[in-house]
Scaffold this active site. Sequence first.
Site, PDB file in Angstrom:
ATOM      1  N   LEU A 109       0.575  -1.131  -0.384  1.00 14.71           N
ATOM      2  CA  LEU A 109       0.147   0.122   0.280  1.00 14.71           C
ATOM      3  C   LEU A 109       1.013   1.374   0.204  1.00 14.71           C
ATOM      4  O   LEU A 109       1.679   1.442   1.270  1.00 14.71           O
ATOM      5  CB  LEU A 109      -0.979   0.206   1.193  1.00 14.71           C
ATOM      6  CG  LEU A 109      -1.592   0.878   1.417  1.00 14.71           C
ATOM      7  CD1 LEU A 109      -2.678   1.356   0.624  1.00 14.71           C
ATOM      8  CD2 LEU A 109      -2.172   1.488   2.346  1.00 14.71           C
ATOM      9  N   HIS A 110       0.974   2.232  -0.667  1.00 15.46           N
ATOM     10  CA  HIS A 110       1.282   3.755  -1.184  1.00 15.46           C
ATOM     11  C   HIS A 110       0.672   4.633  -1.282  1.00 15.46           C
ATOM     12  O   HIS A 110       0.051   4.463  -2.381  1.00 15.46           O
ATOM     13  CB  HIS A 110       2.310   3.241  -2.271  1.00 15.46           C
ATOM     14  CG  HIS A 110       2.858   2.303  -3.059  1.00 15.46           C
ATOM     15  ND1 HIS A 110       2.204   1.730  -3.380  1.00 15.46           N
ATOM     16  CD2 HIS A 110       2.465   3.232  -4.871  1.00 15.46           C
ATOM     17  CE1 HIS A 110       1.823   1.071  -5.164  1.00 15.46           C
ATOM     18  NE2 HIS A 110       2.564   3.021  -5.578  1.00 15.46           N
ATOM     19  N   MET A 111       0.263   5.496  -0.766  1.00 15.83           N
ATOM     20  CA  MET A 111      -0.086   6.903  -0.916  1.00 15.83           C
ATOM     21  C   MET A 111       0.566   7.905  -1.607  1.00 15.83           C
ATOM     22  O   MET A 111       1.717   8.146  -1.137  1.00 15.83           O
ATOM     23  CB  MET A 111      -0.548   7.254   0.112  1.00 15.83           C
ATOM     24  CG  MET A 111      -1.689   9.236   0.150  1.00 15.83           C
ATOM     25  SD  MET A 111      -2.525   9.517   1.543  1.00 15.83           S
ATOM     26  CE  MET A 111      -1.053  10.508   2.254  1.00 15.83           C
TER      27      MET A 111
END
Length: 197
Positions: A109-111
Amino acid sequence: MSKRSGAVMAANLNSKKPKLWSLGLLETMKDPESIVKKSKQVVVIKDKYPKAKIHYLVLPEADINSIYALNKSHVELLEEFGEIFEEIEKEEKLPLKAGFHAVPSMQRLHMHIISTDMVSPCLKTKLHWNSFTTEFFRPYADVLEELKEKGCITKMAPELVQSCKSRELQCNQCSYKPKTMPQLKEHLLTHLKKEEN
DNA sequence: GTTCTAGAAC
DNA sequence: GTTCTAGAAC
């Protein structure tokens, strides 16, 4: 077909070859050179191929693959993403936006936290552009709201993903519709110069 | 995700 | 002839 290539093909059919490049963020997360800051549950790193003047990634230490693996237990974690975003907004002078790609290429998960100038030598393709300037970019606030309301994040319809990817180029700051990427990049520089004056 | 490059577009 | 895009990567 040669005997050798036949054997190679068979081997590839039997074992789904892992896309090794898609694991890159897990290494970068551990690299002190890349780490910008850390908080309780998350790490912020510099994007290796920034698509704007400022481009960071916010990732959880926990092994969560993407927004589609999130559930109600992750609301607190996601709120920490928001706190980090606010912190960085205060530190940086340029206007920033935060969000997730509807179909990420990299695991974990990466924003994205990215400035809106979109001026960078690493910004090269239509896909680069459209993944930050169409619905393919799912804003942080929307994702948090969806998680709170539904307890999970619903995948974007494949037809919509396709339409985002193939959408005609459109400047993110005015109504200009460039025909090519080089034209767009040249045009973005004019917005940047106006900002500086 | 990027790199490479064939051939389309100019 | 050069620029630019788009698909394969074993």
